[in-house]
Design an enzyme around this catalytic site. Structure first.
Site, PDB file in Angstrom:
ATOM      1  N   LYS A 170       0.849  -1.198   0.000  1.00 44.57           N
ATOM      2  CA  LYS A 170       0.000   0.000   0.000  1.00 44.57           C
ATOM      3  C   LYS A 170       0.881   1.242   0.000  1.00 44.57           C
ATOM      4  CE  LYS A 170      -1.723   2.876   2.968  1.00 44.57           C
ATOM      5  NZ  LYS A 170      -1.862   4.080   2.129  1.00 44.57           N
ATOM      6  N   SER A 224       5.050   8.201  10.059  1.00 45.10           N
ATOM      7  CA  SER A 224       5.141   9.046  11.254  1.00 45.10           C
ATOM      8  C   SER A 224       5.123   8.216  12.541  1.00 45.10           C
ATOM      9  CB  SER A 224       3.962  10.023  11.262  1.00 45.10           C
ATOM     10  OG  SER A 224       2.758   9.286  11.344  1.00 45.10           O
ATOM     11  N   GLY A 228       3.057   4.825  13.392  1.00 40.33           N
ATOM     12  CA  GLY A 228       3.929   3.705  13.780  1.00 40.33           C
ATOM     13  C   GLY A 228       3.503   3.079  15.101  1.00 40.33           C
ATOM     14  N   GLU A 245      10.032   2.288  10.772  1.00 44.49           N
ATOM     15  CA  GLU A 245      10.983   3.390  10.573  1.00 44.49           C
ATOM     16  C   GLU A 245      10.178   4.673  10.648  1.00 44.49           C
ATOM     17  OE1 GLU A 245      14.073   3.364  10.645  1.00 44.49           O
ATOM     18  OE2 GLU A 245      14.486   1.248  10.330  1.00 44.49           O
ATOM     19  N   CYS A 279      13.479  11.953   6.529  1.00 45.44           N
ATOM     20  CA  CYS A 279      13.550  11.540   7.937  1.00 45.44           C
ATOM     21  C   CYS A 279      14.961  11.733   8.477  1.00 45.44           C
ATOM     22  CB  CYS A 279      13.124  10.087   8.064  1.00 45.44           C
ATOM     23  SG  CYS A 279      13.970   9.026   6.887  1.00 45.44           S
ATOM     24  N   GLN A 326       1.058  19.856   4.756  1.00 48.67           N
ATOM     25  CA  GLN A 326       2.456  19.890   5.202  1.00 48.67           C
ATOM     26  C   GLN A 326       2.948  21.338   5.228  1.00 48.67           C
ATOM     27  OE1 GLN A 326       4.546  17.269   6.365  1.00 48.67           O
ATOM     28  NE2 GLN A 326       5.785  19.038   6.927  1.00 48.67           N
ATOM     29  N   GLU A 378       9.487  16.847  15.212  1.00 48.15           N
ATOM     30  CA  GLU A 378       9.843  16.767  13.799  1.00 48.15           C
ATOM     31  C   GLU A 378       8.950  17.725  12.994  1.00 48.15           C
ATOM     32  OE1 GLU A 378       8.768  13.290  11.403  1.00 48.15           O
ATOM     33  OE2 GLU A 378      10.867  13.183  10.790  1.00 48.15           O
TER      34      GLU A 378
HETATM   35  P1  NAD Z   1       2.052   8.689   7.854  1.00 42.34           P
HETATM   36  O1  NAD Z   1       2.339   7.991   9.125  1.00 42.34           O
HETATM   37  O2  NAD Z   1       0.989   9.697   7.808  1.00 42.34           O
HETATM   38  O3  NAD Z   1       1.691   7.637   6.711  1.00 42.34           O
HETATM   39  C1  NAD Z   1       2.558   6.554   6.410  1.00 42.34           C
HETATM   40  C2  NAD Z   1       1.734   5.452   5.766  1.00 42.34           C
HETATM   41  O4  NAD Z   1       0.851   4.893   6.754  1.00 42.34           O
HETATM   42  C3  NAD Z   1       0.860   5.921   4.608  1.00 42.34           C
HETATM   43  O5  NAD Z   1       0.866   4.944   3.584  1.00 42.34           O
HETATM   44  C4  NAD Z   1      -0.507   6.026   5.260  1.00 42.34           C
HETATM   45  O6  NAD Z   1      -1.570   5.891   4.339  1.00 42.34           O
HETATM   46  C5  NAD Z   1      -0.458   4.843   6.218  1.00 42.34           C
HETATM   47  N1  NAD Z   1      -1.454   4.880   7.302  1.00 42.34           N
HETATM   48  C6  NAD Z   1      -2.051   5.969   7.859  1.00 42.34           C
HETATM   49  N2  NAD Z   1      -2.938   5.580   8.807  1.00 42.34           N
HETATM   50  C7  NAD Z   1      -2.889   4.235   8.870  1.00 42.34           C
HETATM   51  C8  NAD Z   1      -3.562   3.249   9.652  1.00 42.34           C
HETATM   52  N3  NAD Z   1      -4.489   3.571  10.555  1.00 42.34           N
HETATM   53  N4  NAD Z   1      -3.260   1.956   9.455  1.00 42.34           N
HETATM   54  C9  NAD Z   1      -2.319   1.606   8.552  1.00 42.34           C
HETATM   55  N5  NAD Z   1      -1.662   2.474   7.759  1.00 42.34           N
HETATM   56  C10 NAD Z   1      -1.931   3.788   7.921  1.00 42.34           C
HETATM   57  O7  NAD Z   1       3.459   9.308   7.356  1.00 42.34           O
HETATM   58  P2  NAD Z   1       3.726  10.241   6.077  1.00 42.34           P
HETATM   59  O8  NAD Z   1       3.203  11.603   6.386  1.00 42.34           O
HETATM   60  O9  NAD Z   1       3.332   9.556   4.828  1.00 42.34           O
HETATM   61  O10 NAD Z   1       5.333  10.291   6.061  1.00 42.34           O
HETATM   62  C11 NAD Z   1       6.083  11.215   6.781  1.00 42.34           C
HETATM   63  C12 NAD Z   1       6.722  10.536   7.973  1.00 42.34           C
HETATM   64  O11 NAD Z   1       7.508   9.421   7.544  1.00 42.34           O
HETATM   65  C13 NAD Z   1       7.690  11.440   8.722  1.00 42.34           C
HETATM   66  O12 NAD Z   1       7.471  11.330  10.107  1.00 42.34           O
HETATM   67  C14 NAD Z   1       9.066  10.869   8.374  1.00 42.34           C
HETATM   68  O13 NAD Z   1      10.067  11.092   9.323  1.00 42.34           O
HETATM   69  C15 NAD Z   1       8.756   9.423   8.221  1.00 42.34           C
HETATM   70  N6  NAD Z   1       9.785   8.750   7.426  1.00 42.34           N
HETATM   71  C16 NAD Z   1      10.659   7.921   8.079  1.00 42.34           C
HETATM   72  C17 NAD Z   1      11.668   7.283   7.380  1.00 42.34           C
HETATM   73  C18 NAD Z   1      12.618   6.363   8.079  1.00 42.34           C
HETATM   74  O14 NAD Z   1      13.180   5.504   7.418  1.00 42.34           O
HETATM   75  N7  NAD Z   1      12.820   6.502   9.374  1.00 42.34           N
HETATM   76  C19 NAD Z   1      11.778   7.481   6.006  1.00 42.34           C
HETATM   77  C20 NAD Z   1      10.874   8.344   5.377  1.00 42.34           C
HETATM   78  C21 NAD Z   1       9.864   8.967   6.103  1.00 42.34           C
END
Ligand code: NAD
Length: 476
Positions: A170, A224, A228, A245, A279, A326, A378
């Site tokens: 997904k 996020s 997570g 992550e 990130c 954002q 962040e």
């Molecule tokens: P997000 O947590 O909003 O979404 C991430 C994914 O989770 C998306 O595909 C989203 O649709 C899905 N999601 C949302 N709600 C869910 C649920 N209830 N159940 C299952 N899946 C769900 O994050 P984002 O805004 O897409 O990305 C930005 C974040 O990602 C930042 O915090 C950034 O630091 C982090 N990030 C971390 C790394 C790393 O490797 N540490 C790399 C890139 C981005």
């Protein structure tokens, strides 16, 4: 309309969603199917049925599939890089670079498929042989964020397939284009149908089904911290394996003895390129007092020379922020920083360009303290803070004083401080005279504390998550 890919077929979703170019919001990049929970469940059922067959595939079959995917990604990096820049907003060279990296990751795991190995040991009991092998987990659910729309899916899908798992993928809601293009390449790679499935749709619908469906044995998530934590609680509740992550608040320390030009470039690259939406971005610049003023002047001079514009325009350094929410978050943190008493030394302004998009000039705060919210939370945009410290010991303490622990860096010409920093930085990655963002694809990636949970991604360490270990005993 681009459809979901389930059981070797393209299938329309319950609804559809447009993705918009953040450099030009009048441009619709594409129209993508959105699955409902029933369609996500169907994809998981298909993957579950296909998993056993793929787990029995030979290393040669796995190599051939992964190598073919990598070859096509590399051959089409210019075209796919442009798609990436159009839907996510990073500049064209950054988009092409990310696509090439995705191709290299598939090539790396093609090689890993040929190097699958176990251990054979003497037993403590006479006449008994002991073997330890790695086996596939089964169905892996892959949930990815928007900021690396092709590289992060690649570094999860490639090892999942390499180690014999079936996949339900997904992509993030904002960037289905790269996810779909990657799925389309995988569809033509010779992989048996059902082993890989693409289900686009909302996290609260498709993501939730992946988290709660008992046929999904492992969930690998990047996103996020809040999501997570939800992934962790849900997977733990049904004893599924998970890997997270998440965010960062990465420190870059600059010591008095650093090469000034190199330190300025390292900070600007790490903090502001890819619009700061990494990130691993250097959001806290921790500067010792002997070099502080020269460093700040150097960063401001460099920022003045950066071009913020349409991601595909010539000579652009920084593309737009990914979307309006954002952008609102970035602007709110700029307001918070000022209200906390930080000095906005550069940028932080909305910019107008030839096309209407989410343009923000890179923002540099000075005179900040590590306890301010802008240094604890962040922001995930082109915003960085300078924290002035007396010397190395204070710099290291401030660098480590955070909930996060993804990447960390130091600019110094001292072997003593560089060595001490690598030993004592509380982070999964430590950089010396290099930006905190920007890593190799054949070695582990991940963090400590609030940034990551579970085993590392990438490199041969990826086997830890995507396999389970079996120990066999034979009395001959
Ligand atoms: P997000 O947590 O909003 O979404 C991430 C994914 O989770 C998306 O595909 C989203 O649709 C899905 N999601 C949302 N709600 C869910 C649920 N209830 N159940 C299952 N899946 C769900 O994050 P984002 O805004 O897409 O990305 C930005 C974040 O990602 C930042 O915090 C950034 O630091 C982090 N990030 C971390 C790394 C790393 O490797 N540490 C790399 C890139 C981005």
């Amino acid at each position: 309309m681009k459809k979901n890919y389930i059981d070797g077929q393209y299938i329309e979703g319950a609804t559809a969603r447009e993705n918009i170019n953040p450099s030009d919001i009048s441009e619709v990049v594409g129209l993508y199917s959105q699955a409902d929970a029933a369609q996500a469940r169907a994809a998981i059922d298909v993957a579950h049925s296909a998993a056993e067959g793929w787990a029995k595939s030979t290393p040669q079959q796995r190599f051939d599939v992964l190598d073919a995917i990598g070859t096509e990604l590399l051959a089409r990096k210019a075209e796919l890089g442009e798609l990436l820049s159009r839907e996510e907003g990073k500049t064209l060279p950054e988009g092409i670079g990310e696509t090439a990296r995705a191709g290299q990751i598939f090539k790396f795991f093609a090689g890993e498929a040929l190097r699958l190995k176990g251990d054979k040991l003497a037993s403590v009991r006479p006449g008994v042989d002991v073997e330890v092998v790695r086996e596939a987990l089964g169905v892996i659910g892959i949930i990815t964020p928007w900021n690396f729309p092709i590289a992060i899916p690649a570094w999860k899908i490639a090892p999942a397939l390499c180690y014999g798992n079936a996949v339900v993928f997904k992509p993030a809601d904002l960037v289905p284009g790269c996810g779909w293009a990657l799925a389309d390449i995988i569809a033509r790679s010779g992989l048996p149908k059902g082993v890989f499935n693409l289900v686009m749709g909302r996290g609260s619908v498709v993501g939730e089904e992946i988290l709660t469906n008992r046929k999904v044995r492992g969930v690998t998530f990047t996103g996020s911290v809040a999501t997570g934590q939800h992934v962790a609680a849900t997977c733990a509740g049904r004893l599924a394996k998970f890997q997270l992550e998440m965010g960062g608040k990465n420190p870059l320390v600059v010591l008095d003895d650093a090469d000034l030009d190199s330190a300025v470039e390292t900070a600007v690259q790490g903090a502001f390129f890819s619009t700061g939406q990494r990130c691993t971005a250097s959001s806290r610049l921790i500067i010792t007092e002997g070099i502080h003023d020269r460093f700040v002047a150097g960063v401001i001079k460099r920022l003045e020379g950066l071009k913020v514009d349409h991601a595909l325009s010539d000579g652009v350094h920084i593309g737009p922020v990914v979307d309006d929410s954002q952008l609102a978050q970035d602007l709110e943190y700029i307001r918070v920083g000022q209200s906390e008493g930080a000095k906005l030394a550069f940028g932080g302004q909305l910019l107008e360009r030839a096309t209407k998009g989410f343009y923000l000039s890179p923002a540099l705060f000075t005179e900040t303290s590590n306890s301010m919210r802008i240094n604890r939370e962040e922001i995930f945009g082109p915003v960085a803070s300078v924290i002035r410290v007396k010397g190395y010991e204070e710099a290291l303490a401030v660098a480590n004083d955070t909930e996060f622990g993804l990447s960390s860096g130091i600019c110094t010409t001292s072997l003593k401080y560089a060595t001490d920093f690598k030993r004592n930085a509380k982070a999964g990655m430590a950089m010396v005279n290099l930006p905190t963002a920007g890593v190799d694809y054949h070695v582990p990636f991940g963090g400590t504390k609030g940034s990551s949970f579970g085993s590392r991604e990438q490199g041969s360490y990826a086997a830890e998550f995507f396999t389970t270990v079996k120990t066999s005993y034979t009395l001959a």
